[in-house]
Design an enzyme around this catalytic site. Structure first.
Site, PDB file in Angstrom:
ATOM      1  N   SER A  71     -38.157 -28.360  -5.397  1.00  0.00           N
ATOM      2  CA  SER A  71     -36.803 -28.236  -5.943  1.00  0.00           C
ATOM      3  C   SER A  71     -35.762 -28.825  -5.013  1.00  0.00           C
ATOM      4  O   SER A  71     -35.929 -28.838  -3.791  1.00  0.00           O
ATOM      5  CB  SER A  71     -36.468 -26.761  -6.162  1.00  0.00           C
ATOM      6  N   ARG A  90     -31.583 -40.967 -22.141  1.00  0.00           N
ATOM      7  CA  ARG A  90     -30.749 -42.165 -22.318  1.00  0.00           C
ATOM      8  C   ARG A  90     -31.610 -43.408 -22.530  1.00  0.00           C
ATOM      9  O   ARG A  90     -32.824 -43.380 -22.355  1.00  0.00           O
ATOM     10  CB  ARG A  90     -29.810 -42.292 -21.122  1.00  0.00           C
ATOM     11  N   ASN A 146     -11.354 -47.275 -51.437  1.00  0.00           N
ATOM     12  CA  ASN A 146     -10.022 -47.800 -51.118  1.00  0.00           C
ATOM     13  C   ASN A 146      -9.312 -46.976 -50.057  1.00  0.00           C
ATOM     14  O   ASN A 146      -8.327 -47.420 -49.497  1.00  0.00           O
ATOM     15  CB  ASN A 146      -9.161 -47.851 -52.390  1.00  0.00           C
ATOM     16  N   TYR A 189     -31.771 -35.382 -12.466  1.00  0.00           N
ATOM     17  CA  TYR A 189     -31.390 -36.719 -12.918  1.00  0.00           C
ATOM     18  C   TYR A 189     -32.493 -37.688 -12.500  1.00  0.00           C
ATOM     19  O   TYR A 189     -32.764 -37.864 -11.296  1.00  0.00           O
ATOM     20  CB  TYR A 189     -30.047 -37.180 -12.315  1.00  0.00           C
ATOM     21  N   GLU A 220      -4.975 -53.924 -65.924  1.00  0.00           N
ATOM     22  CA  GLU A 220      -4.903 -53.165 -64.675  1.00  0.00           C
ATOM     23  C   GLU A 220      -4.011 -51.934 -64.852  1.00  0.00           C
ATOM     24  O   GLU A 220      -3.086 -51.941 -65.668  1.00  0.00           O
ATOM     25  CB  GLU A 220      -4.343 -54.055 -63.555  1.00  0.00           C
ATOM     26  N   ALA A 250     -14.656 -60.053 -50.269  1.00  0.00           N
ATOM     27  CA  ALA A 250     -14.401 -59.143 -49.149  1.00  0.00           C
ATOM     28  C   ALA A 250     -13.254 -59.644 -48.291  1.00  0.00           C
ATOM     29  O   ALA A 250     -13.258 -59.497 -47.077  1.00  0.00           O
ATOM     30  CB  ALA A 250     -15.662 -58.990 -48.301  1.00  0.00           C
ATOM     31  N   ARG A 255      -4.910 -49.406 -47.999  1.00  0.00           N
ATOM     32  CA  ARG A 255      -4.915 -47.944 -48.098  1.00  0.00           C
ATOM     33  C   ARG A 255      -5.840 -47.272 -47.077  1.00  0.00           C
ATOM     34  O   ARG A 255      -5.796 -46.065 -46.894  1.00  0.00           O
ATOM     35  CB  ARG A 255      -5.308 -47.518 -49.528  1.00  0.00           C
ATOM     36  N   ALA A 265     -36.680 -28.276 -10.016  1.00  0.00           N
ATOM     37  CA  ALA A 265     -35.275 -28.110 -10.405  1.00  0.00           C
ATOM     38  C   ALA A 265     -34.376 -28.823  -9.409  1.00  0.00           C
ATOM     39  O   ALA A 265     -34.595 -28.771  -8.196  1.00  0.00           O
ATOM     40  CB  ALA A 265     -34.933 -26.632 -10.449  1.00  0.00           C
TER      41      ALA A 265
END
Ligand code: UD1
Ligand code: CA
Length: 461
Positions: A407, A335, A229, A368, A156, A10, A16, A382
């Protein structure tokens, strides 16, 4: 049982790919190419795994830092695949057994193929066994040149004659080598070829000259040994990996409305009778229970969902837990570090961050909720905002069971609303509210009777 030593090459630049990222760190369905190859190697329970790194060595090593079973050698200059394998000499010389040579950019190879390779290699008592494949369009690969049916050498693409270019049996770049003669023979690999590199496949001709046995093992499905590649090949192989995962899921009882647009990472687990709608992304270590419904446009990352969870359209869930029977979305954002309790409802344009919602609690619209602990059977109205950040530090909001948050409430943390508290709509709450109390934090409204009529009658200036 013969001792197995895996060596993975590796060190190449992957020119490419046109990338700043080392080629083997490009990803497919949640794992880098190199991680996929190493997982295949793990299945052989080898005595050692050696990774030859070079280009982007530190990045490659860093990405594998959690792997204790991999030893690294650095190939400072990439002088060819033969030179790359020679770098492992100090780590393997004096040991006995078989070297399984893998390429970091061949991610679809299966451990079953490697087991067949080892079996053939052992049965033939070969010095080297080459994994080959038949490809109708062999362009770019090394060709297997046979005389009297036996492998004579590998040529090759760039060094091949027009006749050799027509050969459709190709070198996969995967080999088994008997360890004893390996490094001695590698010393005699030269660089007289089109690229001026030390070609590992030249060992075949060297061994044949030495009258050692070289065997081949041909894979049934040529796709398995596809090397990556370019970005095009990365996309093509990714599509194959996704399709296979989707077929496994469907065989296990998961409904995919449109498999072509369903993106499920390799390690994701989904229970039976769950329905996945189009354009859904399920990533990382995500686990989804049975009889869930995940609607279009949603993305779930490293999260756990219980049974019968309904994720409505365009919802994003990251590093969180959603318990059975809850509803989230449309357009919800859960989240990291959040927990949605059993049967809870998280509605449109509601964002949770490091917040736990208790059993049956609801935040159905435009809220939030950050750094909060919310009890059971609580209703968050809300437009509720937890003000968790004072510009310097984050603070905690604690809301008990059976609380009603009216709210458009602004909850200035740190703050606690005890069980059964009731917050009047439009309040800015800066003090704790005791159990069962009403918290009102807004200007008192005043009504002026007849005000409209009086204004109309005022002579204009
Ligand atoms: C190689 C084989 C080719 C085979 C093909 C299969 C050679 C000369 N050719 O060609 O016969 O059909 O794989 O995919 O081996 N690498 C290093 N150090 C180097 C050069 C390469 O570590 O100095 C690594 C690369 O990072 C890569 C692997 O070796 O993981 C193969 O190298 P690459 O340049 O991709 O070889 P191919 O041209 O694909
Ligand atoms: Ca390659």
């Amino acid at each position: 049982m013969v001792e197995i030593h895996v060596v993975v090459l590796a060190a190449g630049k992957g020119t490419r790919m046109k990338s700043q990222v080392p080629k083997v760190l490009h990803g497919i369905s949640g794992f880098s190419l190199i991680e996929r190859v190493l997982r295949t190697a793990d299945a052989l329970a080898p005595a050692s795994i050696t990774l030859v790194v070079g280009h982007g060595a530190d990045e490659v090593k860093g990405s594998l830092s959690s792997r204790a079973n991999v030893q690294f050698v650095v190939q400072e200059q990439q002088l060819g695949t033969g030179h790359a394998l020679l770098q492992a000499r100090p780590l393997l010389e004096g040991k006995s057994g078989v070297v399984i040579l893998l390429s970091g950019d061949v991610p679809l190879l299966t451990s079953n193929t490697l087991r067949s390779l080892i079996e053939t290699h052992t049965q033939c008592e070969a010095a080297a066994t080459v994994v080959t494949a038949n490809m109708p369009r062999p362009f770019g690969y090394g060709r297997i040149v046979r005389t009297n049916g036996r492998i004579a050498k590998i040529v090759e693409e760039r060094d091949a004659s027009p006749a050799q270019k027509k050969i459709t049996e190709i070198n996969s770049g995967i080999y088994a080598f008997d360890l004893a003669p390996l490094f001695g023979a590698l010393d005699s690999v030269g660089t007289s070829n089109n690229q001026g590199e030390y070609y590992l496949p030249d060992l075949v001709a060297i061994y044949r000259k030495q009258k050692r046995t070289v065997a081949t093992w041909t894979v049934e499905h040529a796709e398995e040994i596809r090397g990556i590649n370019s970005r095009t090949e990365l996309a093509e192989v990714s599509a194959m990996v996704r399709q296979q995962k989707n077929e496994e899921l469907m065989a296990a009882g998961v409904t995919l409305i449109d498999p072509a647009t369903t993106y499920v990472d390799s390690d994701v687990v989904i229970g039976a009778d769950t329905v996945i709608h189009p354009c859904v992304f399920l990533e990382g270590s995500t686990k989804i229970g049975a009889a869930c419904e995940i609607h279009a446009g949603s993305r779930i990352v490293n999260s756990t969902l219980g049974d019968r969870v309904c994720v409505r359209n365009h919802t994003v869930v990251t590093d969180s837990t959603v318990e059975a029977g809850s509803f989230i979305g449309p357009f919800a954002h859960i989240r990291p570090g959040s927990q949605v309790g059993e049967g809870a409802h998280i509605g449109n344009f509601v964002e949770l961050k490091k917040t736990s919602m208790g059993k049956g609690s609801k935040a159905n619209h435009l809220a939030y909720l950050g750094d909060s602990t919310i009890g059971a059977a609580t209703n968050v109205g809300a437009g509720t905002i937890t003000c968790n950040y004072d510009g310097e530090k984050k603070h905690q909001t604690t809301i008990g069971d059976n609380v009603f948050v009216g709210s458009n409430s602004t909850l200035v943390a740190p703050i606690t609303l005890a069980d059964g508290a009731y917050i009047a709509a439009g309040s800015t709450v800066t003090k704790d509210v005791p159990a069962g109390a009403l918290g009102v934090g807004r200007a008192r409204q005043e009504n002026k009777d007849g005000w409209r009529e009086k204004r109309r009658q005022k002579p204009s200036a």
